[in-house]
Design a protein around this motif. Structure first.
Motif, short mmCIF file in Angstrom:
data_model
loop_
_atom_site.label_atom_id
_atom_site.label_comp_id
_atom_site.label_asym_id
_atom_site.label_seq_id
_atom_site.Cartn_x
_atom_site.Cartn_y
_atom_site.Cartn_z
N GLN A 132 1.02 -1.40 -0.02
CA GLN A 132 0.10 0.43 -0.01
C GLN A 132 0.96 0.89 0.45
O GLN A 132 2.16 1.13 0.43
CB GLN A 132 -1.02 0.12 1.42
CG GLN A 132 -1.54 -1.01 1.10
CD GLN A 132 -2.68 -1.16 0.08
OE1 GLN A 132 -3.16 0.17 -0.41
NE2 GLN A 132 -4.26 -1.86 -0.12
N ARG A 133 0.38 2.26 -0.13
CA ARG A 133 1.12 3.48 -1.04
C ARG A 133 1.44 3.94 1.23
O ARG A 133 -0.26 4.08 1.85
CB ARG A 133 0.61 4.81 -1.33
CG ARG A 133 0.85 6.17 -1.60
CD ARG A 133 0.55 7.20 -1.91
NE ARG A 133 0.46 6.25 -3.63
CZ ARG A 133 0.43 7.38 -4.33
NH1 ARG A 133 -0.57 8.24 -4.81
NH2 ARG A 133 0.37 6.62 -6.31
N GLU A 134 2.66 4.21 1.20
CA GLU A 134 2.42 4.87 2.73
C GLU A 134 3.12 5.61 3.02
O GLU A 134 3.96 6.59 2.43
CB GLU A 134 3.87 3.93 3.85
CG GLU A 134 4.56 3.30 3.10
CD GLU A 134 6.07 2.74 3.61
OE1 GLU A 134 5.23 2.11 4.86
OE2 GLU A 134 6.63 2.57 3.74
N LEU A 135 2.33 7.01 4.05
CA LEU A 135 3.57 8.43 3.86
C LEU A 135 4.74 8.49 4.66
O LEU A 135 5.31 7.14 5.11
CB LEU A 135 2.54 8.94 5.12
CG LEU A 135 3.13 10.43 5.87
CD1 LEU A 135 1.95 10.80 6.34
CD2 LEU A 135 4.45 10.25 6.70
N VAL A 136 5.35 8.56 3.75
CA VAL A 136 6.40 9.27 4.06
C VAL A 136 7.52 9.79 4.82
O VAL A 136 7.77 9.92 6.70
CB VAL A 136 8.19 9.25 3.56
CG1 VAL A 136 9.70 9.85 3.27
CG2 VAL A 136 7.66 8.29 2.50
N ALA A 137 6.86 11.54 5.02
CA ALA A 137 6.97 12.42 5.84
C ALA A 137 6.18 13.76 4.80
O ALA A 137 6.02 13.72 3.96
CB ALA A 137 8.62 13.06 5.96
N THR A 138 5.43 14.28 6.02
CA THR A 138 4.77 15.62 5.55
C THR A 138 5.64 17.05 6.80
O THR A 138 6.13 16.49 7.01
CB THR A 138 3.39 15.83 6.04
OG1 THR A 138 3.43 15.46 7.57
CG2 THR A 138 2.45 13.78 4.97
N ILE A 139 5.07 18.22 5.27
CA ILE A 139 5.78 19.08 6.32
C ILE A 139 4.54 20.24 5.95
O ILE A 139 3.80 20.47 5.12
CB ILE A 139 7.02 19.84 6.33
CG1 ILE A 139 7.77 20.50 6.63
CG2 ILE A 139 6.87 19.83 4.35
CD1 ILE A 139 8.85 21.19 6.59
N THR A 140 3.95 20.89 7.28
CA THR A 140 2.53 21.86 7.05
C THR A 140 3.52 23.57 6.39
O THR A 140 5.01 23.38 6.89
CB THR A 140 1.58 22.11 8.71
OG1 THR A 140 2.66 22.25 10.01
CG2 THR A 140 1.42 21.09 8.85
N SER A 141 2.33 24.34 6.39
CA SER A 141 3.25 25.70 6.00
C SER A 141 3.84 26.27 7.35
O SER A 141 4.85 27.34 7.40
CB SER A 141 2.06 26.82 5.71
OG SER A 141 1.61 25.80 4.95
N ASP A 142 4.30 25.93 8.31
CA ASP A 142 4.54 26.47 10.08
C ASP A 142 5.52 25.81 10.04
O ASP A 142 6.16 26.03 10.91
CB ASP A 142 3.72 26.29 11.26
CG ASP A 142 2.93 25.50 11.18
OD1 ASP A 142 2.19 25.45 12.23
OD2 ASP A 142 3.41 24.07 10.95
N GLY A 143 6.46 24.82 9.36
CA GLY A 143 6.81 23.97 8.98
C GLY A 143 7.26 22.58 9.85
O GLY A 143 8.67 23.03 9.97
N SER A 144 6.19 22.69 10.35
CA SER A 144 5.66 21.39 11.88
C SER A 144 5.95 19.93 10.76
O SER A 144 5.31 19.69 9.61
CB SER A 144 4.20 21.61 12.41
OG SER A 144 4.25 22.54 12.52
N ALA A 145 6.99 19.01 10.71
CA ALA A 145 7.19 17.76 9.75
C ALA A 145 6.91 17.13 11.02
O ALA A 145 7.23 16.74 12.18
CB ALA A 145 8.68 17.23 9.81
N ASN A 146 6.58 15.73 9.80
CA ASN A 146 5.67 14.07 10.34
C ASN A 146 6.40 13.09 9.39
O ASN A 146 6.77 13.09 8.49
CB ASN A 146 4.52 14.49 11.32
CG ASN A 146 3.85 13.07 11.23
OD1 ASN A 146 4.42 12.37 12.46
ND2 ASN A 146 3.15 12.42 10.42
N TYR A 147 7.32 12.20 10.01
CA TYR A 147 7.87 11.30 9.44
C TYR A 147 7.77 10.12 9.79
O TYR A 147 6.88 9.96 11.15
CB TYR A 147 9.34 11.19 9.92
CG TYR A 147 10.37 12.89 9.37
CD1 TYR A 147 10.80 12.64 8.33
CD2 TYR A 147 9.95 13.52 10.04
CE1 TYR A 147 11.22 14.15 7.57
CE2 TYR A 147 10.74 15.21 9.98
CZ TYR A 147 11.66 15.07 8.85
OH TYR A 147 11.86 16.46 8.24
N ALA A 148 7.30 8.73 9.26
CA ALA A 148 7.41 7.37 9.29
C ALA A 148 8.33 7.16 10.18
O ALA A 148 9.23 7.69 10.29
CB ALA A 148 7.09 6.78 8.24
#
Length: 121
Positions: free
Chosen positions: A44-60
């Motif tokens: 399945q497609r999985e999240l690697v990383a995201t980043i919001t406009s304020d710079g908050s990052a989320n990682y697998a």
């Protein structure tokens, strides 16, 4: 008219590095987050990383400490610096942008075409 153009994929040996880039073309009213997802064969497609406009990052969890997501100053670009790559990182990587095409439209996801990352052992 909105398109996401990805680049930077390729073939590297384990332990090597790649830098993926994604540029949003066309006009978006707003982009509140951008990210990278990946899909390995049969998975399945999985999240690697995201980043919001304020710079908050989320990682697998699997990529923490090795991959770093960042956004460009223009805020229509996103990068994924990939270090210490492992064979299990092999996948098609997709750029994602979440935002509004126009102010009166709902927030939706925009996707790139994907770029292949292959890590050999």
């Amino acid at each position: 008219q909105v398109q996401l153009a990805e680049s930077g994929g390729g073939l590297v040996q384990a332990g090597g590095s790649l830098r993926l880039s994604c540029v949003v073309s066309g006009t978006l009213f707003s982009i509140n987050s951008m990210g990278w997802y990946r899909q390995a064969p049969g998975q399945q497609r999985e999240l690697v990383a995201t980043i919001t406009s304020d710079g908050s990052a989320n990682y697998a969890d699997s990529v923490k400490g090795r991959l770093t997501i960042s956004r460009g100053n223009a805020e229509n670009t996103v990068y994924l610096q990939m270090n210490s790559l492992k064979p299990e990182d092999t996948a098609v990587y997709y750029c994602n942008a979440r935002g509004q095409g126009k102010w009166y439209e709902r927030t939706r996801d925009y996707w790139g075409q994907g770029t292949q990352v292959t890590v050999s052992s």
